[in-house]
Design a protein around this motif. Structure first.
Motif, PDB file in Angstrom:
ATOM      1  N   GLY A   1      -4.416   4.428  -1.949  1.00  0.00           N
ATOM      2  CA  GLY A   1      -5.750   3.927  -2.217  1.00  0.00           C
ATOM      3  C   GLY A   1      -5.846   2.792  -3.210  1.00  0.00           C
ATOM      4  N   GLU A   2      -4.739   2.185  -3.601  1.00  0.00           N
ATOM      5  CA  GLU A   2      -4.772   1.126  -4.616  1.00  0.00           C
ATOM      6  C   GLU A   2      -4.518  -0.268  -4.055  1.00  0.00           C
TER       7      GLU A   2
ATOM      8  N   PRO B   1       0.826  -1.209   0.000  1.00  0.00           N
ATOM      9  CA  PRO B   1       0.000   0.000   0.000  1.00  0.00           C
ATOM     10  C   PRO B   1       0.861   1.260   0.000  1.00  0.00           C
TER      11      PRO B   1
ATOM     12  N   THR C   1       1.442   4.554   0.096  1.00  0.00           N
ATOM     13  CA  THR C   1       0.683   5.765   0.400  1.00  0.00           C
ATOM     14  C   THR C   1       1.372   7.029  -0.116  1.00  0.00           C
TER      15      THR C   1
ATOM     16  N   ALA D   1      -6.224  -2.377  -1.837  1.00  0.00           N
ATOM     17  CA  ALA D   1      -7.308  -3.357  -1.819  1.00  0.00           C
ATOM     18  C   ALA D   1      -7.636  -3.843  -3.217  1.00  0.00           C
ATOM     19  N   ALA D   2      -7.621  -2.938  -4.187  1.00  0.00           N
ATOM     20  CA  ALA D   2      -7.905  -3.336  -5.564  1.00  0.00           C
ATOM     21  C   ALA D   2      -6.877  -4.338  -6.074  1.00  0.00           C
TER      22      ALA D   2
ATOM     23  N   TYR E   1      -5.975  -1.008  12.079  1.00  0.00           N
ATOM     24  CA  TYR E   1      -6.853  -1.062  10.921  1.00  0.00           C
ATOM     25  C   TYR E   1      -8.264  -1.535  11.270  1.00  0.00           C
TER      26      TYR E   1
ATOM     27  N   ARG F   1     -11.352  -4.037   3.543  1.00  0.00           N
ATOM     28  CA  ARG F   1     -11.858  -4.597   2.287  1.00  0.00           C
ATOM     29  C   ARG F   1     -10.992  -5.749   1.810  1.00  0.00           C
ATOM     30  N   ALA F   2      -9.685  -5.566   1.884  1.00  0.00           N
ATOM     31  CA  ALA F   2      -8.770  -6.614   1.423  1.00  0.00           C
ATOM     32  C   ALA F   2      -8.967  -7.904   2.216  1.00  0.00           C
TER      33      ALA F   2
ATOM     34  N   PRO G   1      -1.837   1.703   5.173  1.00  0.00           N
ATOM     35  CA  PRO G   1      -3.017   2.024   4.374  1.00  0.00           C
ATOM     36  C   PRO G   1      -4.168   2.498   5.254  1.00  0.00           C
ATOM     37  N   GLU G   2      -5.179   3.088   4.633  1.00  0.00           N
ATOM     38  CA  GLU G   2      -6.370   3.476   5.362  1.00  0.00           C
ATOM     39  C   GLU G   2      -7.060   2.230   5.913  1.00  0.00           C
TER      40      GLU G   2
ATOM     41  N   GLU H   1      -9.436   0.365   3.654  1.00  0.00           N
ATOM     42  CA  GLU H   1      -8.787  -0.370   2.569  1.00  0.00           C
ATOM     43  C   GLU H   1      -8.306  -1.739   3.052  1.00  0.00           C
TER      44      GLU H   1
END
Length: 418
Positions: free
Chosen positions: A172-173, A165, A167, A175-176, A250, A216-217, A209-210, A213
């Protein structure tokens, strides 16, 4: 006592070729106390790197606990002994109530190796997701999950690399990227066993990371049938200041948590904490025995570290001193464009050095800074795929006055570099 030259020659003659030394001018240390290391000529060095001595070099309470127990008994866990039960009961109060079992090992590598075995046994999957420059241990299985060990280490066939992550460059990328890796794994017909993450991403360059995020991962991995393993060998035990464990920052609940030698202030003790139902099912299917994982001396050492951590409020100190240190580094960044980013939490800080306005990594400058700081008797290191991130990770007894000394010295070094 051997001279520095004799030790250097002895290393070349008697030790394997895989060993490495820090600094262009290697340091010959003979004694440690608190945040200080002393060389063979009596010079004192401020240690801003060694997290293994988590509560300070040679802490008297830990030394006494080791010596006292070693003078009485040291043996394996197939005999009854009160040390392991007393420690486990107390230690597990530091975790969420869902994580109520502890299996003890000797090293973080063994803890991660066991976590991998549990995850694959429980899920029936083989695929493991790790970051692109991760480090998780030195066993054969974990070397395949540790790209940062170098090009000569072959990536495991069921290992899927994801971007850390970042930052700084790509916020912001993260989790994707995990979602894409899971899709690719599915297309390859591989079932996931686990997402294994160092929760401060230390080898990748120190990132946070946030929380949403990360959540979600982890949710996507669980939906695909895998577990989440939090590698807390480096970020654990209050090092990040705001929380006792990196994963707590987190708001995620791991299935398994691996711990390493900071647990015993450098004594070879480590462990794996997790959900009891996972350990119960794993134990039903196969046995696990670690000859000296959980021996009485190790347990007394680990319990002493835990008590020092609480008694001396070292997590709170990490939060306070770390905030002062980051604030000072941000001020230096305003003066010196070579500092592209300052990040981290508590007493785990990354300072990324760049060479231009495009934020091109500057590994040569990082090496110059690390070695110049060593010559001025301040010990730090560098990390990240390009080795351009200054890694500041001192013992938890690092105080504001030590942070001030580090900042003043770093300012001198950056000024001298121009």
């Amino acid at each position: 006592m051997l001279t520095t030259q004799q030790i250097s020659e002895g290393r070349r003659q008697f030790l394997g070729g895989g060993y490495r030394l820090f600094y262009q001018e290697p340091l010959h240390v003979v004694r440690g106390e608190g945040v200080w290391l002393y060389d063979n000529e009596g010079r004192r060095y401020l240690d801003a790197y060694n997290n293994v001595a988590s509560v300070g070099h040679c802490h008297p309470a830990v030394v006494d606990a080791i010596a006292t127990q070693a003078s009485q008994l040291n043996t394996h866990t197939r005999y009854l002994n009160d040390a392991i039960v007393e420690f486990a009961e107390d230690f597990l109060t530091e975790f969420p109530p869902e994580l109520r079992n502890l299996t003890m090992t000797c090293t973080g590598s063994e803890a991660n190796d066991l976590a991998l075995r549990v995850a694959r046994q429980i899920t029936g999957g083989q695929g493991v997701l790790v970051t692109r420059w991760a480090y998780h241990g030195v066993t054969s299985a974990l070397a395949e999950l540790s790209p940062s060990l170098g090009e000569g280490v072959e990536q495991g066939k069921n290992v899927w690399l994801i971007d850390a992550p970042d930052t700084f460059r790509h916020p912001g990328e993260f989790a994707a990227g995990v979602e894409r890796a899971l899709d690719a794994m599915k297309q390859a017909g591989v079932k996931p066993a686990a997402l294994l993450l160092d929760t401060i991403f230390s080898s990748d360059g120190v990132f946070s990371p946030e929380p949403a995020e990360m959540q979600r991962a982890v949710a996507w991995v669980r939906a695909a049938g895998g577990l989440f393993i939090a590698d807390e060998v480096q970020p654990g035990f209050g090092r990040t200041g705001s929380q006792r464990w990196g994963f707590a920052r987190y708001g995620v609940m791991p299935d398994l948590v691996s711990l390493g030698k900071p647990m015993g202030n450098g004594h070879p003790v480590a462990g794996l904490v997790g959900r009891p139902e996972l350990f119960a099912e794993f134990g039903r299917r196969q046995r696990y025995f670690n000859t000296f994982g959980g021996n009485p001396v190790s347990c007394r050492a680990a319990h002493a570290v835990l008590q020092v951590l609480r008694r001396e409020a070292l997590q709170q100190n990490a939060q306070l001193t770390g905030a002062l240190l980051r604030e000072g580094l941000q001020k230096l960044a305003a003066r010196y464009p070579v500092i592209g980013d300052v990040r981290g939490d508590g007493l785990f800080i990354g300072v990324e050095l760049v060479s231009d306005q495009r934020n091109t990594p500057a590994p040569e400058r990082a090496a110059c800074v690390v070695n110049a700081m060593r010559r001025k008797q301040i010990l730090i290191s560098a990390t990240g795929p390009a080795a351009n991130v200054l890694k500041i990770r001192p013992p938890l007894v690092f105080k504001p006055e030590h942070a001030a000394l580090l900042l003043d010295t770093l300012a001198d070094v950056l000024g001298e570099m121009g």
